[in-house]
Design an enzyme around this catalytic site. Structure first.
Site, PDB file in Angstrom:
ATOM      1  N   CYS A   1     -30.691 -11.304  16.223  1.00 53.82           N
ATOM      2  CA  CYS A   1     -29.232 -12.105  15.704  1.00 53.82           C
ATOM      3  C   CYS A   1     -28.734 -12.302  17.613  1.00 53.82           C
ATOM      4  O   CYS A   1     -27.780 -12.674  17.788  1.00 53.82           O
ATOM      5  CB  CYS A   1     -28.305 -11.341  15.443  1.00 53.82           C
ATOM      6  SG  CYS A   1     -28.236 -11.546  13.069  1.00 53.82           S
TER       7      CYS A   1
ATOM      8  N   HIS B   1     -20.221 -28.237  15.349  1.00 53.34           N
ATOM      9  CA  HIS B   1     -21.410 -28.070  16.938  1.00 53.34           C
ATOM     10  C   HIS B   1     -21.553 -27.913  18.057  1.00 53.34           C
ATOM     11  O   HIS B   1     -21.218 -28.413  18.815  1.00 53.34           O
ATOM     12  CB  HIS B   1     -21.878 -29.733  16.422  1.00 53.34           C
ATOM     13  CG  HIS B   1     -22.647 -30.091  15.195  1.00 53.34           C
ATOM     14  ND1 HIS B   1     -22.854 -30.682  14.001  1.00 53.34           N
ATOM     15  CD2 HIS B   1     -23.633 -30.338  15.001  1.00 53.34           C
ATOM     16  CE1 HIS B   1     -23.200 -30.743  13.355  1.00 53.34           C
ATOM     17  NE2 HIS B   1     -24.068 -30.735  13.785  1.00 53.34           N
TER      18      HIS B   1
ATOM     19  N   GLU C   1     -22.447 -16.843   6.836  1.00 51.60           N
ATOM     20  CA  GLU C   1     -23.464 -17.383   7.470  1.00 51.60           C
ATOM     21  C   GLU C   1     -25.064 -17.800   6.795  1.00 51.60           C
ATOM     22  O   GLU C   1     -25.641 -18.355   7.261  1.00 51.60           O
ATOM     23  CB  GLU C   1     -23.985 -16.807   8.624  1.00 51.60           C
ATOM     24  CG  GLU C   1     -22.641 -16.467   9.032  1.00 51.60           C
ATOM     25  CD  GLU C   1     -23.724 -15.123  10.165  1.00 51.60           C
ATOM     26  OE1 GLU C   1     -22.240 -15.058  11.155  1.00 51.60           O
ATOM     27  OE2 GLU C   1     -24.165 -13.998  10.288  1.00 51.60           O
TER      28      GLU C   1
END
Length: 118
Positions: free
Chosen positions: A25, A69, A108
């Site tokens: 991550c 985005h 997620e």
């Protein structure tokens, strides 16, 4: 207590720079996020709603305009853009508009969820 929930989706990148270099991550990566907003009330309005789902379009617009985005580190101005912190950010934004907001959950991946519920 009456409870309603509505689900939203967006895609964004982030990087958890506070993590050790070896942690996956810590690298730039992205997710197809799922967000669920929850609202609760002991009473219904004159139309029989906790809150009209149409009013939650403002939440969708915020997600679409500010998060979709985008690179979350830049949007949130934070190096630690965890799902937990994103849930709190979205909760605070929504709660400022609708007092019935009781929780926001962020996913997620299909197997992971974080929730902020005061």
């Amino acid at each position: 207590m009456y409870t309603i929930k509505k689900e939203f989706h967006f895609s964004a990148s982030h990087q958890l720079k506070q993590m050790p270099d070896w942690h996956p991550c810590a690298r730039l990566h992205g997710h197809n996020y799922v967000v669920v907003i929850e609202l609760q009330s002991e009473r219904l309005d004159q139309y029989g709603f906790v809150r009209d789902y149409l009013e939650l379009k403002a939440f969708k617009d915020y997600i679409d305009d500010r998060l979709d985005h985008r690179h979350l580190n830049e949007v949130l101005g934070d190096e630690c853009t965890t799902a937990e912190r994103l849930a709190r950010h979205l909760y605070d934004w929504a709660r400022a508009r609708w007092p019935e907001v009781s929780a926001v959950a962020v996913s997620e991946t299909p197997k992971t969820w974080a929730e902020f519920r005061p």
